[in-house]
Structures are given as C-alpha cells and as structure tokens.
Scaffold this motif. Structure first.
Motif, short mmCIF file in Angstrom:
data_model
loop_
_atom_site.label_atom_id
_atom_site.label_comp_id
_atom_site.label_asym_id
_atom_site.label_seq_id
_atom_site.Cartn_x
_atom_site.Cartn_y
_atom_site.Cartn_z
N GLU A 100 20.67 16.18 -21.60
CA GLU A 100 21.48 15.58 -22.66
C GLU A 100 21.95 14.19 -22.27
O GLU A 100 22.13 13.89 -21.09
CB GLU A 100 22.70 16.44 -22.98
CG GLU A 100 22.41 17.86 -23.39
CD GLU A 100 22.48 18.83 -22.23
OE1 GLU A 100 22.71 20.03 -22.45
OE2 GLU A 100 22.31 18.38 -21.07
N GLY B 203 24.35 10.59 -24.19
CA GLY B 203 25.03 10.04 -25.35
C GLY B 203 26.50 10.38 -25.47
O GLY B 203 27.17 9.90 -26.38
N ARG C 122 26.17 9.67 -31.16
CA ARG C 122 24.87 10.32 -31.32
C ARG C 122 24.44 10.88 -29.97
O ARG C 122 24.27 10.13 -29.00
CB ARG C 122 23.81 9.33 -31.83
CG ARG C 122 22.47 9.99 -32.13
CD ARG C 122 21.51 8.98 -32.72
NE ARG C 122 20.21 9.56 -33.06
CZ ARG C 122 19.94 10.14 -34.22
NH1 ARG C 122 20.87 10.21 -35.15
NH2 ARG C 122 18.73 10.64 -34.46
N SER D 124 21.67 12.92 -27.65
CA SER D 124 20.23 13.17 -27.57
C SER D 124 19.94 14.17 -26.47
O SER D 124 20.69 14.27 -25.49
CB SER D 124 19.48 11.87 -27.30
OG SER D 124 19.57 10.98 -28.38
N CYS D 125 18.85 14.87 -26.63
CA CYS D 125 18.41 15.84 -25.63
C CYS D 125 16.90 15.65 -25.46
O CYS D 125 16.15 15.79 -26.43
CB CYS D 125 18.73 17.25 -26.08
SG CYS D 125 18.08 18.56 -25.03
N ALA D 126 16.51 15.35 -24.24
CA ALA D 126 15.09 15.16 -23.93
C ALA D 126 14.55 16.41 -23.26
O ALA D 126 15.16 16.92 -22.30
CB ALA D 126 14.91 13.95 -23.03
N ARG E 209 15.17 16.44 -35.05
CA ARG E 209 14.27 16.51 -33.90
C ARG E 209 13.05 15.64 -34.15
O ARG E 209 12.66 15.38 -35.29
CB ARG E 209 13.84 17.95 -33.62
CG ARG E 209 12.98 18.59 -34.67
CD ARG E 209 12.77 20.08 -34.38
NE ARG E 209 12.04 20.30 -33.14
CZ ARG E 209 12.03 21.46 -32.48
NH1 ARG E 209 12.74 22.48 -32.95
NH2 ARG E 209 11.32 21.59 -31.37
N ASP E 210 12.46 15.20 -33.06
CA ASP E 210 11.23 14.42 -33.10
C ASP E 210 10.25 15.10 -32.13
O ASP E 210 10.36 14.93 -30.92
CB ASP E 210 11.50 12.98 -32.67
CG ASP E 210 10.28 12.08 -32.81
OD1 ASP E 210 9.15 12.60 -32.81
OD2 ASP E 210 10.45 10.86 -32.90
N THR F 262 12.32 15.29 -28.41
CA THR F 262 13.77 15.07 -28.41
C THR F 262 14.43 15.76 -29.61
O THR F 262 13.83 15.95 -30.66
CB THR F 262 14.12 13.59 -28.46
OG1 THR F 262 13.56 13.01 -29.64
CG2 THR F 262 13.60 12.85 -27.24
N SER G 17 18.38 15.54 -31.54
CA SER G 17 19.57 14.70 -31.60
C SER G 17 20.66 15.37 -32.41
O SER G 17 20.39 16.24 -33.24
CB SER G 17 19.23 13.34 -32.22
OG SER G 17 18.29 12.65 -31.43
N GLN H 158 23.79 13.80 -34.57
CA GLN H 158 24.59 12.69 -35.08
C GLN H 158 25.95 13.25 -35.48
O GLN H 158 26.03 14.13 -36.33
CB GLN H 158 23.90 12.03 -36.28
CG GLN H 158 24.71 10.90 -36.89
CD GLN H 158 24.87 9.71 -35.95
OE1 GLN H 158 23.93 9.32 -35.28
NE2 GLN H 158 26.07 9.15 -35.93
N CYS I 298 22.67 21.24 -25.02
CA CYS I 298 21.42 21.41 -25.74
C CYS I 298 20.77 22.70 -25.26
O CYS I 298 20.84 23.04 -24.07
CB CYS I 298 20.53 20.20 -25.43
SG CYS I 298 18.86 20.26 -26.03
#
Length: 123
Positions: free
Chosen positions: A6, A8, A19, A21-23, A73-74, A79, A81, A83, A97
C-alpha cells in the motif's frame, strides 16, 4: 503467493481527500482476485471498507464510507486504488489492502494482506 504494498497514506485535514494505492505482484494473475480495503482505527477491530470484483464490474462499500470513497482497479497495472473524499476524523486508521478468491466483505475470506498505510484526518 501475492505480495501487496500500500501507499498514499498521510495526514489530511477534515474535508480533504487522499488516494490510496495498492500494488500487487506474484505468480497468480492479479485479475484472479477480488480486491478489498479494510481499516483498523486505534483501539478498534479491523473493519471492512470496500471491495471490488475481479473485473471491476461490481463494488460494495461499508455504509460509513458510501458516497465518499471509491474503489477502482487497473488489471493491466496490477493496482487497486481507494479514492477518499470528504474525509472525517473518524476515518483515521491504518488502511489495509487485501486479495481474496471471491468477493466478500469478510476479512476471514481474504487470502493475502498488505502491511497497511496510515491515514490521519485532523479536525
């Protein structure tokens, strides 16, 4: 195995936005998992925040954040996210996450967890 990291978190004033994020990394394709965010405030149990299905088509939110937080998600970038808008002091917590084999609000059905990122909302 899936590794989740995680980022941000930070300090923000009430009414502000952040925001998270989680990779994700690992052998299993990211798109195989539903992804969720949980949080744990000081002195409290960890609680569900939001979850998103493997393809992003379905989301679910805790009542306390509905209308203020958005999970996305992407899968191309591995990733997910969160927001967070209109933040309140009661949103202060460590945000985690998590990845699970099915879409659920239960932390007990999550298979993998990140180490968390701290969000502090000042009044």
């Amino acid at each position: 195995q899936v590794q989740l990291v995680e980022s941000g978190g930070g300090l923000v004033q009430a009414g502000g936005s952040l925001r998270l994020s989680c990779a994700a990394s690992g052998r299993t394709p990211f798109s195989a998992y539903a992804m969720a965010w949980f949080r744990q405030a000081p002195g409290k149990e960890r609680e569900f925040v939001a979850v998103i299905s493997w393809n992003g088509g379905t989301t679910n939110y805790a009542d306390s954040v509905k209308g203020r937080f958005t999970i996305s998600r992407d899968n191309a970038k591995n990733t997910v996210s969160l927001q967070m808008n209109s933040l309140k002091p009661e949103d202060t917590a460590v945000y985690y996450c998590a990845a699970g084999s099915r879409m659920t609000r239960s932390e007990y059905n999550m298979n993998y967890w990140g180490k968390g990122t701290l969000v502090t909302v000042s009044s």
